[in-house]
Design a protein around this motif. Structure first.
Motif, PDB file in Angstrom:
ATOM      1  N   PHE A 145      -4.631  -7.636  -4.663  1.00 61.19           N
ATOM      2  CA  PHE A 145      -4.122  -7.592  -6.134  1.00 61.19           C
ATOM      3  C   PHE A 145      -5.275  -6.798  -7.148  1.00 61.19           C
ATOM      4  N   THR A 147      -6.628  -5.271 -10.665  1.00 61.88           N
ATOM      5  CA  THR A 147      -6.785  -4.972 -11.997  1.00 61.88           C
ATOM      6  C   THR A 147      -7.660  -4.229 -12.782  1.00 61.88           C
ATOM      7  N   PHE A 161       0.069  -4.773  -6.590  1.00 57.71           N
ATOM      8  CA  PHE A 161       0.011  -5.835  -5.272  1.00 57.71           C
ATOM      9  C   PHE A 161       0.216  -4.893  -3.985  1.00 57.71           C
ATOM     10  N   TRP A 193       5.370 -12.950  -9.107  1.00 59.45           N
ATOM     11  CA  TRP A 193       5.478 -12.316  -7.989  1.00 59.45           C
ATOM     12  C   TRP A 193       5.889 -13.079  -6.675  1.00 59.45           C
ATOM     13  N   THR A 207      -9.050  -9.438  -4.351  1.00 55.16           N
ATOM     14  CA  THR A 207      -9.118  -9.399  -5.855  1.00 55.16           C
ATOM     15  C   THR A 207     -10.249  -8.784  -5.919  1.00 55.16           C
TER      16      THR A 207
END
Length: 615
Positions: A145, A147, A161, A193, A207
């Motif tokens: 994931f 960002t 994702f 999700w 992440t």
């Protein structure tokens, strides 16, 4: 105020007064800070080109000949740009929602959700198309994931994702636009999700290094192993330690070696301590922060969990690469979905091409091992090539027995002449299960060369089914039972023979120990063995099998020319012409050794040379 309408000053407090603002500071007064129409036009143009407020202010200062002549501050510029984005986003977000609604109408399996918030009109958005949801059922064991992808004109976090398919290619599991990056937003997104993915959480998730994301993951995926992306940490390291990189050219290489090449937790801790002492970095705040989180990103702490990476030392790819070449800083939301669909189409085509190559281009086998042939028929082409590296790599390793407790045998596996850097493999003969100290299988789902070296010396000639992960096979996206197509008749014979042999040997050892305790038990044991030998001989006659030189058995059905290609021969004169070709001549320069026991009768391993290219 007098009756006459005049004001009279009746008192004066000097401390309440202040000097007038000099002319070069007037633009700092709130009442005087105004963005002119020309300046707004220039800001709009530069913002559309993807420039940030700091670079835009630099351009304005140069354009107007100084900060005092611009007439406003960088804070004003930021506020104006934010309002610009908000107005533009309010219009474009409706286009996004219209697109998602239309996709859902066309296919009810298209999932999307908008976070409800009464205090703001624009909310976080998540969507997953039917292919993404289906991909998760096959490859949802590990998820990334990200960002850090803000390549759009709104600086709006686009958060995909992603995972890894059976060809080792990135695959999409859904996407989101995040208006804010608060813990509440991430909790909502992860729960949404998970609902779209049928409520099945991943084994592991990767992440960016972010405490807010970590807190949300603990709440929503408490059982999943959370890893910080090593690639992002190394990238941040170049920024936070740039002065160290410039002052000490060798630091970066030593830092990477400490993180990637240490073999144990103890070795990493020792190496890290020596590194920070050498470069006087014990008090470096950022370095200490990432060290305190080392269990979330340093490989030696993560090897016991599946992350679908082919190598423990490879970098963790930033999943931005899934959309690279399609989405850039000038992309607006109206353009986004057209480019998004082109990216999906390109990725799908690459998967189709990999499927075609796997099914139609047979890989070149580099050994006469039945295991290699078995793997070539099971794995996808790319995964087989990685397995083949490990199999061929066993040729430089020696496995020697270090301990045997009767059920589990421990082997020390090391390269020739490098015993000090060996690995330990524990092998349960009866269950056909092996674990290596390098933990490559746990991390990548493929057996390492150390386990394969032990399989070689113990005559395990094919991969046991529990070491073949369906997610890496050609049938990863089908309902075909793997074992039905895993090997041919000869492979079944070899594997079952190995199991029978090891089981009998284990029972025989216990029988011998008890039978040798006294003369009486010895006589009883010998009598039992003689009776057993007669019954086995009778069974062989009934089964149509014939004995060979060392007392093992061979099926006449399997005694054919193709079988001879896999024989290493128990006696020199019994070698087939095909095997003679493999073992000779010795008048050329050879660089590769094969160590194989007899595939039929499990004779001790025999060392011989061969020209690798001729196989």
């Amino acid at each position: 105020m007098q009756d006459s309408g005049k004001w009279i000053v009746s008192g004066f407090v000097r401390e309440h007064n202040h000097e007038l603002v000099p002319p070069d500071q007037v633009h700092c007064l709130r009442s005087h800070r105004q963005i002119s129409g020309a300046a707004k036009t220039l800001i709009d143009t530069l913002q559309a080109a993807g420039m940030g407020p700091r670079r835009i202010m630099s351009a304005l200062i140069k354009e107007y000949g100084g900060i005092s002549k611009v007439g406003f501050t960088e804070v004003d510029c930021r506020n104006y740009m934010r309002n610009n984005r908000q107005r533009s986003l309010e219009g474009d977000i409706q286009l996004v929602l219209d697109y998602l609604r239309q996709m859902h109408v066309e296919n009810p399996n298209f999932f999307f959700a908008v976070q409800g918030d009464e205090d703001q009109s624009i909310n976080n958005v998540f969507w997953a198309d039917p292919k993404a949801r289906m991909n998760y059922t096959f490859f949802g064991d590990t998820v990334t994931f990200d960002t850090t992808y803000r390549s759009n004109r709104y600086r709006l976090p686009f958060a995909p994702f992603t995972g890894v398919n059976h060809h080792g290619q990135p695959v999409l599991f859904g996407c989101a636009f995040l208006i804010n990056e608060s813990e509440a937003s991430f909790v909502w997104l992860f729960k949404t999700w998970l609902m779209a993915m049928s409520g099945r959480p991943p084994v592991s998730i990767t992440t960016d290094h972010d405490s807010v994301i970590r807190s949300a993951i603990i709440q929503v995926f408490p059982e999943a192993r959370h890893r910080f992306c090593k690639w992002h940490i190394f990238k941040k390291c170049q920024e936070k330690l740039s002065h160290i990189f410039l002052k000490y050219p060798n630091f970066e290489a030593e830092f990477h070696k400490c993180v990637n090449l240490t073999e144990s937790i103890e070795e990493f801790e020792s190496c890290w301590s020596a590194l920070v002492d050498k470069y006087d970095l014990r008090d470096h705040e950022w370095l200490q922060a990432i060290y305190s989180a080392c269990r979330q990103w340093v490989p030696v702490y993560l090897r016991d969990t599946f992350f679908a990476e082919m190598s423990i030392t490879q970098r963790s790819d930033s999943m931005n690469s899934y959309f690279d070449g399609y989405i850039n800083a000038s992309t607006n939301l109206n353009q986004f979905f057209k480019l998004y669909e082109k990216a999906l189409e390109s990725r799908n085509e690459k998967e189709v091409r990999a499927d075609y190559d796997t099914m139609n281009n047979l890989p070149v086998l580099r050994t006469p091992s039945p295991m290699e042939k078995q793997a070539s028929e099971l794995y996808t082409r790319k995964i087989f090539m990685r397995f083949q590296e490990e199999l061929v790599g066993t040729l430089t390793f020696m496995a020697s027995k270090a301990d045997d407790d009767g059920e589990v045998i421990t082997y020390h596996v090391a390269k020739f002449g490098e015993d000090h850097r060996g690995y330990y493999v524990k092998f349960n003969v009866l269950e056909m299960k092996a674990t290596c100290s390098c933990q490559m299988f746990e991390f990548s789902g493929l057996l390492c060369r150390h386990v394969l070296a032990v399989f070689r010396v113990t005559n395990v000639l094919t991969l046991p089914s529990h070491y073949i992960l369906k997610r890496w096979t050609r049938n990863a996206k089908s309902n075909v039972i793997l074992e039905e197509h895993s090997c041919d008749v000869y492979t079944y014979y070899l594997e079952s023979h190995t199991v029978r042999y090891n089981t009998l040997r284990h029972e025989a050892f216990k029988f011998v120990d008890e039978g040798a305790r006294s003369a009486e038990t010895y006589d009883c044991a010998m009598d039992a063995l003689q009776q057993a030998a007669k019954r086995v001989a009778q069974a062989m006659q009934n089964d149509g099998r014939i004995p060979i030189g060392n007392g093992k058995i061979r099926s006449q059905v399997l005694n054919n020319e193709s079988h001879a290609n896999y024989r290493s021969g128990c006696q020199e004169e019994s070698m087939s012409p095909q095997m003679s070709k493999v073992r000779f001549p010795f008048d050329k320069c050879f660089s590769t050794f094969f160590f194989y026991g007899c595939f039929e009768c499990f004779a001790p391993p025999l060392l011989y040379k061969t020209n690798l290219e001729s196989l």
